[in-house]
Motif scaffolding. Structure first.
Motif, PDB file in Angstrom:
ATOM      1  N   ALA A 143       0.967  -1.347   0.306  1.00 29.12           N
ATOM      2  CA  ALA A 143      -0.163   0.109   0.298  1.00 29.12           C
ATOM      3  C   ALA A 143       0.822   1.388   0.036  1.00 29.12           C
ATOM      4  O   ALA A 143       1.953   1.232   0.959  1.00 29.12           O
ATOM      5  N   HIS A 144       0.509   2.213  -0.648  1.00 24.70           N
ATOM      6  CA  HIS A 144       1.069   3.297  -0.821  1.00 24.70           C
ATOM      7  C   HIS A 144       2.753   3.298  -0.959  1.00 24.70           C
ATOM      8  O   HIS A 144       3.099   3.936  -0.612  1.00 24.70           O
ATOM      9  N   GLY A 145       3.318   2.969  -1.918  1.00 30.50           N
ATOM     10  CA  GLY A 145       4.450   2.455  -2.422  1.00 30.50           C
ATOM     11  C   GLY A 145       5.305   1.962  -1.428  1.00 30.50           C
ATOM     12  O   GLY A 145       6.429   1.734  -2.214  1.00 30.50           O
ATOM     13  N   LYS A 146       4.857   1.157  -0.779  1.00 29.03           N
ATOM     14  CA  LYS A 146       5.581   0.488   0.781  1.00 29.03           C
ATOM     15  C   LYS A 146       5.500  -0.403   0.680  1.00 29.03           C
ATOM     16  O   LYS A 146       4.496  -0.850   0.914  1.00 29.03           O
ATOM     17  N   THR A 154       8.659   7.623  -1.132  1.00 30.67           N
ATOM     18  CA  THR A 154       8.352   6.405  -2.129  1.00 30.67           C
ATOM     19  C   THR A 154       7.985   7.241  -3.459  1.00 30.67           C
ATOM     20  O   THR A 154       7.259   8.188  -3.488  1.00 30.67           O
ATOM     21  N   ALA A 184       5.029   6.665  -4.231  1.00 27.14           N
ATOM     22  CA  ALA A 184       4.183   7.257  -3.941  1.00 27.14           C
ATOM     23  C   ALA A 184       3.642   8.799  -3.335  1.00 27.14           C
ATOM     24  O   ALA A 184       2.126   9.114  -3.033  1.00 27.14           O
ATOM     25  N   THR A 219       4.922   8.996  -0.714  1.00 25.56           N
ATOM     26  CA  THR A 219       4.689   8.600   1.370  1.00 25.56           C
ATOM     27  C   THR A 219       5.767   8.634   2.019  1.00 25.56           C
ATOM     28  O   THR A 219       6.879   8.171   1.123  1.00 25.56           O
ATOM     29  N   HIS A 257      -3.230   8.463  -2.515  1.00 22.93           N
ATOM     30  CA  HIS A 257      -1.909   8.531  -1.618  1.00 22.93           C
ATOM     31  C   HIS A 257      -2.033   9.831  -0.755  1.00 22.93           C
ATOM     32  O   HIS A 257      -1.641  10.315  -0.671  1.00 22.93           O
ATOM     33  N   THR A 273      -0.149  13.019   1.471  1.00 16.61           N
ATOM     34  CA  THR A 273       0.933  14.131   1.097  1.00 16.61           C
ATOM     35  C   THR A 273       2.149  13.866   2.387  1.00 16.61           C
ATOM     36  O   THR A 273       1.079  14.845   3.190  1.00 16.61           O
ATOM     37  N   ARG A 320       0.034  13.745 -11.178  1.00 19.22           N
ATOM     38  CA  ARG A 320       0.977  14.057 -10.016  1.00 19.22           C
ATOM     39  C   ARG A 320       1.545  15.334  -9.848  1.00 19.22           C
ATOM     40  O   ARG A 320       2.092  15.930 -11.063  1.00 19.22           O
TER      41      ARG A 320
END
Length: 351
Positions: free
Chosen positions: A108-111, A143, A145, A147, A287, A289, A324
């Protein structure tokens, strides 16, 4: 170009001044100059531990060489499916490692999730001839995303790596933005959390063309990683005849507080942009910020109205409505407000 990327900005004045300051007389080539000789000591103070610093011109070079050092044949690297090393480097890590493999995981969220890494490693037969054995885990901080990894999650991933003898690499293209978000020291965000080798990003944060591979000397892998880096960096065309100009940029970032100030400003501008966009009808944050990147779903008719008004907005390739926005060290508050006003008008007209 408004909010398109933090790669489109001018070079910050402190870095220009540092370049001009070393632009006097002759100096030894290929990193044998007095400016480059200061890097290990200066970064050692910055990170509060002895380090080896290898300047490179780009983040892709830093990542590719770091991962090549960490996954000699037949090794493999575990990374997030959306990681820059997997989606945006044209196979550079695989090329420079001599055929290394990237093993991807979602999260999730790039992690990356430490539990998912554990499951993956447990499922891989350690002695299976047909499988490339993982030798490194790479995480991006902040990340792709927008994050950040909390420090405890980095430490949890590092513990898995240490238990299995793997290297932990951090892609720190926006390391300083993540640090500003977390309010921690460079040491806390890197080696104290268990990172062995870091791709330190300066270019996105106001430098001209300077990033670095930072190897933490107390890492159990440090000697091997550093031994690899010298000759391979030369082979990759990353040992520059006039290295002092790259080194001067890196010193300016870490010695005078420039990196922290630039990143904090970029993050603050992103926070304002994110809050303003989230309040508009038809626009939705994808996501949280947490650094200087804002990801939103924005309908095509809103984007078209913005373009007609002089604010071109590009959708991301993975989703026709995903956009983005990226702020930077020199983003002006009045530009954020002007863009929010224009977007508010476009969203209202499209509603």
């Amino acid at each position: 170009m408004l909010f398109r990327s933090d790669n489109v900005t001018a070079v910050c004045p402190e870095v220009i001044a540092a370049i001009l300051a070393v632009n006097e007389g002759d100096a030894a080539p290929y990193g044998a100059d007095a400016v480059t000789a200061r890097l290990d000591e200066a970064f050692g103070r910055y990170f509060e531990t002895p380090v080896h610093v290898h300047p490179v011109a780009t983040g892709i070079a830093a990542n590719a060489l770091s991962l090549a050092a960490a996954m000699p044949p037949p090794g493999a690297a575990i990374c997030h499916a959306g990681a820059h090393v997997n989606t945006s480097e044209s196979g550079a890590p695989e090329f420079f490692s001599g055929g290394g493999k990237l093993i991807t995981l979602d999260g999730a969220h790039g992690k990356l999730d430490p539990a998912a890494i554990e499951r993956l490693l447990a499922a891989l037969p350690p002695d299976r001839l047909q499988s490339a054995p993982p030798t490194v885990v790479t995480i991006t901080q902040g990340t792709e995303a927008g994050t950040v990894y909390p420090l405890d999650r980095i430490a949890a991933i590092a513990a898995i790596c240490r238990a299995r003898g793997l290297v932990l690499h951090m892609d720190g293209a926006r390391f300083e933005n993540a640090r500003a978000r977390l309010g921690c020291t460079p040491a806390a965000l890197s080696w104290r959390a268990g990172v062995d080798i870091l791709s330190y990003g300066a270019t996105k944060n106001g430098a001209m063309c300077a990033d670095a591979v930072v190897i933490f000397r107390d890492s159990p892998h440090a000697e091997r990683l550093n031994r690899f880096m010298g000759q391979r960096r030369l082979r990759a065309g990353q040992v520059f005849s006039k290295m002092r100009y790259l080194s001067a940029q890196l010193l300016a970032m870490v010695e005078d507080g420039v990196a922290a100030r630039n990143a904090a400003h970029a993050n603050a501008m992103a926070a304002r942009l994110s809050a303003g966009l989230a309040a508009l009808p038809g626009v939705r944050l994808v996501h949280p910020t947490e650094i200087n990147e804002v990801f939103v779903l924005m309908p095509e008719d809103v984007r078209a109205r913005l373009a007609a008004g002089g604010f071109p907005v590009r959708a991301r390739p993975e989703d026709p409505d995903l956009v983005r926005f990226v702020t930077a060290w020199n983003t002006r508050a009045q530009d954020v407000e002007a863009f929010l006003a224009a977007t508010g008008g476009a969203a209202a007209a499209a509603a």
